[in-house]
Motif scaffolding. Structure first.
Motif, PDB file in Angstrom:
ATOM      1  N   TYR A 147      -8.131  10.048  -9.830  1.00 48.20           N
ATOM      2  CA  TYR A 147      -9.346   9.832  -8.706  1.00 48.20           C
ATOM      3  C   TYR A 147      -8.746   8.999  -7.241  1.00 48.20           C
ATOM      4  N   ILE A 148      -7.882   7.987  -7.626  1.00 44.25           N
ATOM      5  CA  ILE A 148      -7.343   7.541  -6.540  1.00 44.25           C
ATOM      6  C   ILE A 148      -6.616   8.428  -5.738  1.00 44.25           C
ATOM      7  N   TYR A 149      -5.430   9.288  -6.349  1.00 45.36           N
ATOM      8  CA  TYR A 149      -4.552  10.172  -5.734  1.00 45.36           C
ATOM      9  C   TYR A 149      -5.466  11.188  -5.016  1.00 45.36           C
ATOM     10  N   GLN A 150      -6.416  11.648  -5.707  1.00 47.90           N
ATOM     11  CA  GLN A 150      -7.252  12.644  -4.872  1.00 47.90           C
ATOM     12  C   GLN A 150      -7.816  12.170  -3.688  1.00 47.90           C
ATOM     13  N   LYS A 151      -8.342  10.974  -3.684  1.00 49.21           N
ATOM     14  CA  LYS A 151      -8.688  10.386  -2.498  1.00 49.21           C
ATOM     15  C   LYS A 151      -7.836  10.191  -1.342  1.00 49.21           C
ATOM     16  N   ILE A 152      -6.532   9.826  -2.030  1.00 47.64           N
ATOM     17  CA  ILE A 152      -5.438   9.653  -0.892  1.00 47.64           C
ATOM     18  C   ILE A 152      -5.308  10.877  -0.394  1.00 47.64           C
ATOM     19  N   ALA A 153      -5.072  11.883  -1.015  1.00 42.97           N
ATOM     20  CA  ALA A 153      -5.200  13.451  -0.551  1.00 42.97           C
ATOM     21  C   ALA A 153      -5.986  13.920   0.461  1.00 42.97           C
ATOM     22  N   GLU A 154      -7.155  13.366   0.182  1.00 41.29           N
ATOM     23  CA  GLU A 154      -8.326  13.713   1.070  1.00 41.29           C
ATOM     24  C   GLU A 154      -8.477  12.866   2.223  1.00 41.29           C
ATOM     25  N   GLY A 155      -7.598  11.828   2.259  1.00 39.96           N
ATOM     26  CA  GLY A 155      -7.412  10.857   3.549  1.00 39.96           C
ATOM     27  C   GLY A 155      -8.657   9.767   3.434  1.00 39.96           C
ATOM     28  N   THR A 156      -9.284   9.652   2.328  1.00 41.34           N
ATOM     29  CA  THR A 156     -10.373   8.746   2.333  1.00 41.34           C
ATOM     30  C   THR A 156      -9.864   7.366   1.687  1.00 41.34           C
ATOM     31  N   PHE A 157      -9.015   7.261   0.874  1.00 38.12           N
ATOM     32  CA  PHE A 157      -8.380   6.115   0.255  1.00 38.12           C
ATOM     33  C   PHE A 157      -6.792   5.797   0.890  1.00 38.12           C
ATOM     34  N   PRO A 158      -6.743   4.298   1.195  1.00 36.63           N
ATOM     35  CA  PRO A 158      -5.657   4.061   1.893  1.00 36.63           C
ATOM     36  C   PRO A 158      -4.352   4.496   1.271  1.00 36.63           C
ATOM     37  N   GLU A 159      -3.527   5.076   1.898  1.00 38.24           N
ATOM     38  CA  GLU A 159      -2.122   5.583   1.671  1.00 38.24           C
ATOM     39  C   GLU A 159      -1.341   4.542   0.753  1.00 38.24           C
ATOM     40  N   GLY A 160      -1.597   3.107   1.166  1.00 40.26           N
ATOM     41  CA  GLY A 160      -0.509   2.275   0.618  1.00 40.26           C
ATOM     42  C   GLY A 160       0.797   2.625   1.612  1.00 40.26           C
ATOM     43  N   ARG A 161       1.860   1.955   0.906  1.00 43.76           N
ATOM     44  CA  ARG A 161       3.219   1.839   1.711  1.00 43.76           C
ATOM     45  C   ARG A 161       4.304   1.817   0.563  1.00 43.76           C
ATOM     46  N   LEU A 162       5.316   2.455   0.820  1.00 41.51           N
ATOM     47  CA  LEU A 162       6.381   2.446  -0.322  1.00 41.51           C
ATOM     48  C   LEU A 162       7.351   1.240   0.018  1.00 41.51           C
ATOM     49  N   LEU A 163       7.581   0.566  -1.158  1.00 42.42           N
ATOM     50  CA  LEU A 163       8.589  -0.728  -0.940  1.00 42.42           C
ATOM     51  C   LEU A 163       9.993  -0.151  -1.104  1.00 42.42           C
ATOM     52  N   SER A 164       9.919   0.918  -2.196  1.00 44.43           N
ATOM     53  CA  SER A 164      11.152   1.558  -2.372  1.00 44.43           C
ATOM     54  C   SER A 164      10.899   2.518  -3.284  1.00 44.43           C
ATOM     55  N   ALA A 165      11.817   3.554  -3.540  1.00 41.27           N
ATOM     56  CA  ALA A 165      11.432   4.693  -4.312  1.00 41.27           C
ATOM     57  C   ALA A 165      10.485   4.596  -5.621  1.00 41.27           C
ATOM     58  N   GLY A 166       9.437   4.932  -5.554  1.00 42.60           N
ATOM     59  CA  GLY A 166       8.485   4.806  -6.800  1.00 42.60           C
ATOM     60  C   GLY A 166       7.874   3.618  -6.645  1.00 42.60           C
ATOM     61  N   ILE A 167       8.092   2.726  -5.654  1.00 46.32           N
ATOM     62  CA  ILE A 167       7.130   1.653  -5.693  1.00 46.32           C
ATOM     63  C   ILE A 167       6.151   1.543  -4.707  1.00 46.32           C
ATOM     64  N   ARG A 168       4.946   1.748  -4.555  1.00 48.14           N
ATOM     65  CA  ARG A 168       4.042   1.911  -3.609  1.00 48.14           C
ATOM     66  C   ARG A 168       3.204   0.469  -3.792  1.00 48.14           C
ATOM     67  N   VAL A 169       2.698  -0.152  -2.862  1.00 45.50           N
ATOM     68  CA  VAL A 169       1.704  -1.039  -2.660  1.00 45.50           C
ATOM     69  C   VAL A 169       0.703  -0.850  -1.868  1.00 45.50           C
ATOM     70  N   PHE A 170      -0.468  -1.409  -2.348  1.00 45.75           N
ATOM     71  CA  PHE A 170      -1.715  -1.215  -1.436  1.00 45.75           C
ATOM     72  C   PHE A 170      -2.183  -2.450  -0.835  1.00 45.75           C
ATOM     73  N   ASP A 171      -2.763  -2.704   0.424  1.00 43.97           N
ATOM     74  CA  ASP A 171      -3.278  -3.693   1.074  1.00 43.97           C
ATOM     75  C   ASP A 171      -4.815  -4.003   0.607  1.00 43.97           C
ATOM     76  N   THR A 172      -4.772  -4.998  -0.028  1.00 46.85           N
ATOM     77  CA  THR A 172      -6.137  -5.346  -0.720  1.00 46.85           C
ATOM     78  C   THR A 172      -7.246  -5.085   0.367  1.00 46.85           C
ATOM     79  N   ASN A 173      -7.081  -5.736   1.721  1.00 48.10           N
ATOM     80  CA  ASN A 173      -8.137  -5.679   2.642  1.00 48.10           C
ATOM     81  C   ASN A 173      -8.584  -4.167   2.955  1.00 48.10           C
ATOM     82  N   GLN A 174      -7.602  -2.968   2.936  1.00 49.84           N
ATOM     83  CA  GLN A 174      -7.676  -1.492   3.028  1.00 49.84           C
ATOM     84  C   GLN A 174      -8.723  -1.136   1.775  1.00 49.84           C
TER      85      GLN A 174
END
Length: 71
Positions: A31-58
Motif C-alpha cells: 500500500y505504501i509503495y502504491q501511494k508512493i507511485a501515485e505521488g501521495t505518500f512521501p518518496e523518502g530518500r535513498l541513503l545508499s543502494a537499497g536503503i531508503r528512509v522516510f522523514d517522520t514529519n512528512q
C-alpha cells in the motif's frame, strides 16, 4: 524506537526505514509503495543502494491528511 527525554517527554526519530514506517503507520508495504507511485505518500530518500528512509514529519502530514486533521 523511541528516544527518552527529560520529564518523560519522548522525541521520535526524524527518519525511519521501511519496516519502521510499516509499524509506525500500520499500513502494508504494498500500500505504501502504491501511494508512493501515485505521488501521495512521501518518496523518502535513498541513503545508499537499497536503503531508503522516510522523514517522520512528512509521514505525519500524510497521515493527518488521511484522517482529516489537516487540509
Amino acid at each position: 524506537m523511541e528516544i527518552k527525554m527529560t520529564k518523560d517527554k519522548k522525541m521520535k526519530p526524524k527518519v525511519l526505514r521501511m519496516r519502521q514506517i510499516i509499524e509506525y503507520t500500520n499500513l502494508s508495504k504494498s500500500y505504501i509503495y502504491q501511494k508512493i507511485a501515485e505521488g501521495t505518500f512521501p518518496e523518502g530518500r535513498l541513503l545508499s543502494a537499497g536503503i531508503r528512509v522516510f522523514d517522520t514529519n512528512q509521514v505525519d502530514d500524510f497521515l493527518d491528511k488521511r484522517t482529516g486533521k489537516k487540509g
